[in-house]
Write an enzyme that holds these catalytic residues in place. Sequence first.
Site, PDB file in Angstrom:
ATOM      1  N   CYS A 186      -3.312  -4.469   2.660  1.00 58.91           N
ATOM      2  CA  CYS A 186      -3.272  -3.640   1.451  1.00 58.91           C
ATOM      3  C   CYS A 186      -3.684  -2.197   1.688  1.00 58.91           C
ATOM      4  O   CYS A 186      -3.489  -1.361   0.798  1.00 58.91           O
ATOM      5  CB  CYS A 186      -4.167  -4.265   0.382  1.00 58.91           C
ATOM      6  SG  CYS A 186      -3.663  -5.940  -0.106  1.00 58.91           S
ATOM      7  N   HIS A 265     -11.983   0.761  11.094  1.00 51.19           N
ATOM      8  CA  HIS A 265     -11.427  -0.509  11.565  1.00 51.19           C
ATOM      9  C   HIS A 265     -12.566  -1.384  12.090  1.00 51.19           C
ATOM     10  O   HIS A 265     -13.272  -1.008  13.018  1.00 51.19           O
ATOM     11  CB  HIS A 265     -10.409  -0.248  12.682  1.00 51.19           C
ATOM     12  CG  HIS A 265      -9.402  -1.345  12.846  1.00 51.19           C
ATOM     13  ND1 HIS A 265      -9.756  -2.670  13.010  1.00 51.19           N
ATOM     14  CD2 HIS A 265      -8.042  -1.317  12.858  1.00 51.19           C
ATOM     15  CE1 HIS A 265      -8.653  -3.399  13.127  1.00 51.19           C
ATOM     16  NE2 HIS A 265      -7.604  -2.607  13.030  1.00 51.19           N
ATOM     17  N   HIS A 349     -12.245  11.563  -9.840  1.00 52.11           N
ATOM     18  CA  HIS A 349     -11.404  10.387 -10.085  1.00 52.11           C
ATOM     19  C   HIS A 349     -11.450   9.440  -8.884  1.00 52.11           C
ATOM     20  O   HIS A 349     -11.453   9.882  -7.732  1.00 52.11           O
ATOM     21  CB  HIS A 349      -9.957  10.814 -10.363  1.00 52.11           C
ATOM     22  CG  HIS A 349      -9.838  11.847 -11.444  1.00 52.11           C
ATOM     23  ND1 HIS A 349      -9.931  11.534 -12.780  1.00 52.11           N
ATOM     24  CD2 HIS A 349      -9.653  13.192 -11.382  1.00 52.11           C
ATOM     25  CE1 HIS A 349      -9.804  12.639 -13.498  1.00 52.11           C
ATOM     26  NE2 HIS A 349      -9.640  13.655 -12.674  1.00 52.11           N
ATOM     27  N   HIS A 353      -8.645   0.172  -4.574  1.00 53.28           N
ATOM     28  CA  HIS A 353      -7.674  -0.923  -4.480  1.00 53.28           C
ATOM     29  C   HIS A 353      -8.139  -2.142  -5.265  1.00 53.28           C
ATOM     30  O   HIS A 353      -9.218  -2.686  -5.013  1.00 53.28           O
ATOM     31  CB  HIS A 353      -7.454  -1.316  -3.022  1.00 53.28           C
ATOM     32  CG  HIS A 353      -6.629  -2.554  -2.875  1.00 53.28           C
ATOM     33  ND1 HIS A 353      -5.319  -2.619  -3.319  1.00 53.28           N
ATOM     34  CD2 HIS A 353      -6.926  -3.777  -2.372  1.00 53.28           C
ATOM     35  CE1 HIS A 353      -4.853  -3.835  -3.084  1.00 53.28           C
ATOM     36  NE2 HIS A 353      -5.796  -4.544  -2.515  1.00 53.28           N
ATOM     37  N   ASN A 386      -2.250  -7.154  -8.440  1.00 50.96           N
ATOM     38  CA  ASN A 386      -2.427  -6.577  -7.107  1.00 50.96           C
ATOM     39  C   ASN A 386      -1.038  -6.388  -6.493  1.00 50.96           C
ATOM     40  O   ASN A 386      -0.368  -7.354  -6.145  1.00 50.96           O
ATOM     41  CB  ASN A 386      -3.282  -7.515  -6.255  1.00 50.96           C
ATOM     42  CG  ASN A 386      -3.557  -6.967  -4.871  1.00 50.96           C
ATOM     43  OD1 ASN A 386      -2.949  -5.997  -4.431  1.00 50.96           O
ATOM     44  ND2 ASN A 386      -4.495  -7.595  -4.169  1.00 50.96           N
TER      45      ASN A 386
END
Length: 461
Positions: A186, A265, A349, A353, A386
Site C-alpha cells: 500500500c 524499510h 493536513h 493510509h 482501503n
Amino acid sequence: MTLVHYSMLIIENLIELWNRLTSNLEMLVISSTFILIIITLYFMRKPRKIYLVDFACYKPAPSYKCPKEHCMKVVDKEEVFTEESLEFVRKILEKSGIGQDAYGSNGVLQIPQDLCMAEARKETEMVVFGAVDELLAKTGVKPADIGILVVNSSVFNPQPSLSAMIVNRYKLRGNVLSYNLGGMGCSAGLISIHLAKDLLQVHPNSYALVVSTENATSSWYEGNERSMLITNCLFRVGGVAVLLSNRSFDRRCSKYQLMNSIRTHKGADDKSYNCVMQREDKNDAIGISLSKELVGVAGDALKANITTLGPLVLPLFEQLKFLATLIMKKILKIKIKSYIPDFKLAFEHFCIHPGGRAVLDTVEKSLDLTEWHMEPSRMTLYRFANTSSTSIWYELAYSEAKGRIKKGNRVWQLGFGSGFKCNSVVWRALRSINPANEENPWIDEINDFPVHIPKATPVMY
C-alpha cells in the site's frame, strides 16, 4: 635629458603599463572563468523543484457499489467458505469502519464470481484509463509530452506490463522512460512519487505521469484462513493518476510543490518482513496474510520514519525537545517516555493510509492528532474503503473538496506497505484550491460528510 632619452623613457613606461594591464586582464579572465565554472556547477547540482500539476482519482459507476450485505451474499454463494469463516467476515465488516457505498470489481461482484485474467485486466483498464483520461482533460497535457511513466500495482502484474498497457493506449513516445513497480504493498504510490522525483532530477523540462492502482479481482482469496480473509473485507476498487513536472514555468499552473520524500524499510527484521505475505494456505488457495503483529510493526516503522522526517520539517524548539529526550534515554539511561514531536506545528493536513480502523487509531494516538486532522482518512475509509496505494490521494481530494487547502499549507502523506515499509511525502500548496473549480470523486456528495461512524454497524444478512 635629451629628446631621445625622454622618448625612450615614455616607451618603457608604456610597455610596463601594457604588461601590467595584460597581466591584470589575464587574471580577470581566469577569475571570471573560475567563478563561472563554480556557478555552473552549483546550478547543475542544485535539486530541481518538482511540481504536482494536478491529479485525478477514479470513481466507478454506481453499479459497482458493494454494500456489505451483498459482500456477504457473494461470499456465501461461493460455497467455499465455512460457517465459521462467514461469521468472521461478518464481524470484520461490522467493525471495519467501511460504509455501504465502496466499490467492488465486476469479477468479484457477480454471482458466480469470475476471477479470470481477462476480468482482472478489464478492471485495471477501467480504473487506470478512467483516471488518466480525467487527468489529461484537467491539465491539457498531450500524451506525447510525457517523458516519464511510473506505474504501481502490487498484486496484478500481467504481460505485457501495466506501463506498456498505458503506452499502447495513449501512444506515448518511443523514448518514454517507463517503470512498473509490483509487490510493494500500500505504500507503493509514495515510492512511485519518490522514483519519479529522482528521474526528474536528471531529465530537464519533463513531465512524469505516476499511476497507482490495485486489482480486487486478482487479489480475492477463496479459502478459510482468517489472516487471509481480512483482505477480502477491507480492500476495494480505486486508482489515481498524478502529473509531476520539473519545468519552472509550470509552477503558476500547479497545485503543489514537492518538499520532502522519506522512505523507511524495515525488511531486515523478520517479524516486519513476514507480517504481510502473499502465500498459499493448506488447500493451495492463494491470498495475502496479515499477521496479528501488523499494527505493532506499523508503529515501529512510523517511529523510524518520523525520526528522519522530523529534523526536516519541525520547528527548532520541537527538535531540541526530541533531542533532549533522546540523550536522556540513550546516553544517560534515564527511564522516561519517548517524546513524540507535535507534527501539527509542521503540517496543516494529514493524509494517512487507511489500512484499517486499528491502524488509524494507532497513528492518531501516536501523533496526538485531532478528529479534524483524521477526518479525511476516516471518511475515505468509510466511503471508498482501503484502495491500497491510492487511498491517500482520495484523502487529499477530500480536503480539496472541503475547501481546506490554502496557499502555503503543508500536506503530509503517510503510507504503510508490505516489506515492511513506511513512506512519507510532503507537499506545499502553491495556491488556494477552490472547490467550485474542482472535479474530484467527492464534489457531488461532499456536503454529506463528515458522517458519524459507530464502533460497529450490524450487517443484516
